[in-house]
Design a protein around this motif. Structure first.
Motif, PDB file in Angstrom:
ATOM      1  N   THR A   1      -6.871 -17.605   1.465  1.00  0.00           N
ATOM      2  CA  THR A   1      -6.419 -16.350   0.855  1.00  0.00           C
ATOM      3  C   THR A   1      -5.173 -15.835   1.566  1.00  0.00           C
ATOM      4  O   THR A   1      -4.238 -15.328   0.920  1.00  0.00           O
TER       5      THR A   1
ATOM      6  N   TYR B   1      -1.580 -15.080  -0.117  1.00  0.00           N
ATOM      7  CA  TYR B   1      -0.868 -13.809   0.015  1.00  0.00           C
ATOM      8  C   TYR B   1       0.544 -14.038   0.569  1.00  0.00           C
ATOM      9  O   TYR B   1       1.503 -13.380   0.148  1.00  0.00           O
TER      10      TYR B   1
ATOM     11  N   LEU C   1       3.985 -13.019  -1.395  1.00  0.00           N
ATOM     12  CA  LEU C   1       4.995 -12.148  -0.800  1.00  0.00           C
ATOM     13  C   LEU C   1       6.355 -12.844  -0.771  1.00  0.00           C
ATOM     14  O   LEU C   1       7.393 -12.213  -0.998  1.00  0.00           O
TER      15      LEU C   1
ATOM     16  N   ILE D   1      -1.019  -6.277   5.741  1.00  0.00           N
ATOM     17  CA  ILE D   1      -1.658  -7.175   4.770  1.00  0.00           C
ATOM     18  C   ILE D   1      -2.803  -7.941   5.422  1.00  0.00           C
ATOM     19  O   ILE D   1      -3.883  -8.075   4.840  1.00  0.00           O
ATOM     20  N   SER D   2      -2.579  -8.432   6.628  1.00  0.00           N
ATOM     21  CA  SER D   2      -3.617  -9.196   7.333  1.00  0.00           C
ATOM     22  C   SER D   2      -4.817  -8.322   7.676  1.00  0.00           C
ATOM     23  O   SER D   2      -5.967  -8.751   7.546  1.00  0.00           O
TER      24      SER D   2
ATOM     25  N   LEU E   1      -6.808  -7.787   4.554  1.00  0.00           N
ATOM     26  CA  LEU E   1      -7.532  -9.011   4.199  1.00  0.00           C
ATOM     27  C   LEU E   1      -8.780  -9.177   5.050  1.00  0.00           C
ATOM     28  O   LEU E   1      -9.859  -9.518   4.540  1.00  0.00           O
TER      29      LEU E   1
ATOM     30  N   ASN F   1     -12.155  -8.900   0.859  1.00  0.00           N
ATOM     31  CA  ASN F   1     -11.292  -9.370  -0.217  1.00  0.00           C
ATOM     32  C   ASN F   1     -10.841  -8.253  -1.141  1.00  0.00           C
ATOM     33  O   ASN F   1      -9.717  -8.253  -1.640  1.00  0.00           O
TER      34      ASN F   1
ATOM     35  N   GLY G   1      -8.210  -6.207   0.717  1.00  0.00           N
ATOM     36  CA  GLY G   1      -7.035  -7.060   0.866  1.00  0.00           C
ATOM     37  C   GLY G   1      -6.261  -7.204  -0.424  1.00  0.00           C
ATOM     38  O   GLY G   1      -5.027  -7.171  -0.426  1.00  0.00           O
ATOM     39  N   MET G   2      -6.972  -7.338  -1.535  1.00  0.00           N
ATOM     40  CA  MET G   2      -6.317  -7.518  -2.832  1.00  0.00           C
ATOM     41  C   MET G   2      -5.524  -6.282  -3.230  1.00  0.00           C
ATOM     42  O   MET G   2      -4.384  -6.378  -3.674  1.00  0.00           O
TER      43      MET G   2
ATOM     44  N   MET H   1      -2.550  -5.821  -0.929  1.00  0.00           N
ATOM     45  CA  MET H   1      -1.523  -6.794  -1.274  1.00  0.00           C
ATOM     46  C   MET H   1      -0.753  -6.364  -2.511  1.00  0.00           C
ATOM     47  O   MET H   1       0.478  -6.497  -2.581  1.00  0.00           O
TER      48      MET H   1
ATOM     49  N   CYS I   1       3.210  -5.598  -2.528  1.00  0.00           N
ATOM     50  CA  CYS I   1       4.120  -6.359  -3.391  1.00  0.00           C
ATOM     51  C   CYS I   1       5.013  -5.412  -4.187  1.00  0.00           C
ATOM     52  O   CYS I   1       6.217  -5.665  -4.349  1.00  0.00           O
TER      53      CYS I   1
ATOM     54  N   VAL J   1       3.074 -12.672   7.541  1.00  0.00           N
ATOM     55  CA  VAL J   1       1.673 -12.580   7.101  1.00  0.00           C
ATOM     56  C   VAL J   1       0.807 -13.537   7.905  1.00  0.00           C
ATOM     57  O   VAL J   1      -0.284 -13.170   8.367  1.00  0.00           O
TER      58      VAL J   1
END
Length: 248
Positions: free
Chosen positions: A6, A10, A14, A121-122, A125, A129, A132-133, A136, A140, A178
């Protein structure tokens, strides 16, 4: 292994976003109006993600792992102050370099910011999930407007060849950031998910409150009903994403 896959996904996403929106200014002469409104929507989305997802998840994670709530807020403040301090250092360097290469100073600042994005982002995550989604998705949107603005400014300050080289390096740095953030947080001593998420929340808060919000409402013409409505749509979108991820 699934978490690593994952993280790689990501990083690739990015990279794609940075590559597309960094390349656009080289092909068009003016920034489209949609860029301005996407920044407003992105600002609202980031505020929503911060208060609906990152803060609650950081505190919940800390409670489950026995991390004191006071320490959670200290880590949040540490992330906020670290970016503030780094911004101040870059500002001083840019002032000293005012007669020199302004484009390079601007580029260096954004490269540092790319690594801060990688940590956020990390951390999202590692929190799960669903978090993190959504994080992310927000990053973005922010990256798209941010990179477009950076590319446009560098093109106006440097020759075409130098601008292209700087944007290529910056684009490559984003996925690297990331992966560095992922390995740095996941291979740390013991379970540092909670402090990492709190620290990342502080970084995210600085980006939302000190960068995105001022840019959204700067100027008398921007503080109007339409801007506030689009900003509110971003917050509503963050809440809708939270509800969807909670259900599924």
């Amino acid at each position: 292994m699934e978490l690593l896959e994952t993280a790689v996904l990501y990083a690739v996403l990015l990279f794609v976003v940075a590559a597309i929106f960094g390349y656009l200014p080289f092909r068009i002469s003016k920034s489209p109006a949609i860029k301005s409104w996407s920044m407003v929507l992105s600002a609202g989305l980031m505020i929503g993600v911060l208060f609906f997802m990152m803060f609650p998840e950081a505190l919940e994670e800390g409670g489950e792992k026995g991390f004191p709530i006071a320490s959670c807020f200290e880590c949040i403040l540490a992330g906020f102050l670290m970016v503030l301090f780094m911004g101040y250092v870059l500002f001083i360097l840019q002032r000293r370099n005012r007669s020199g290469n302004t484009a390079r100073s601007l580029w260096i600042g954004f490269c540092v910011d790319a690594f801060m994005d990688g940590i956020v982002i990390s951390a999202g995550l590692l929190a799960g999930n669903d978090v993190g989604m959504v994080v992310m998705f927000a990053m973005c949107m922010n990256k798209a407007t941010e990179v477009f603005a950076l590319s446009t400014q560098i093109l106006s300050l440097a020759d075409h060849g130098s601008a292209k080289k700087m944007m290529v390096v910056y684009t490559i740095l984003n996925p690297i950031a990331v992966m560095i953030g992922y390995f740095g947080l996941s291979i740390g001593p013991g379970d540092i998910t909670s402090p990492a998420l709190c620290f990342g929340s502080g970084i995210f808060m600085f980006a939302a409150l000190s960068e995105m919000i001022p840019k959204t409402f700067e100027g008398d013409n921007r503080f109007n009903f339409k801007t506030i409505a689009v900003f509110a749509m971003g917050i509503a979108l963050a809440y809708a994403l939270k509800v969807i991820t909670d259900v599924f």
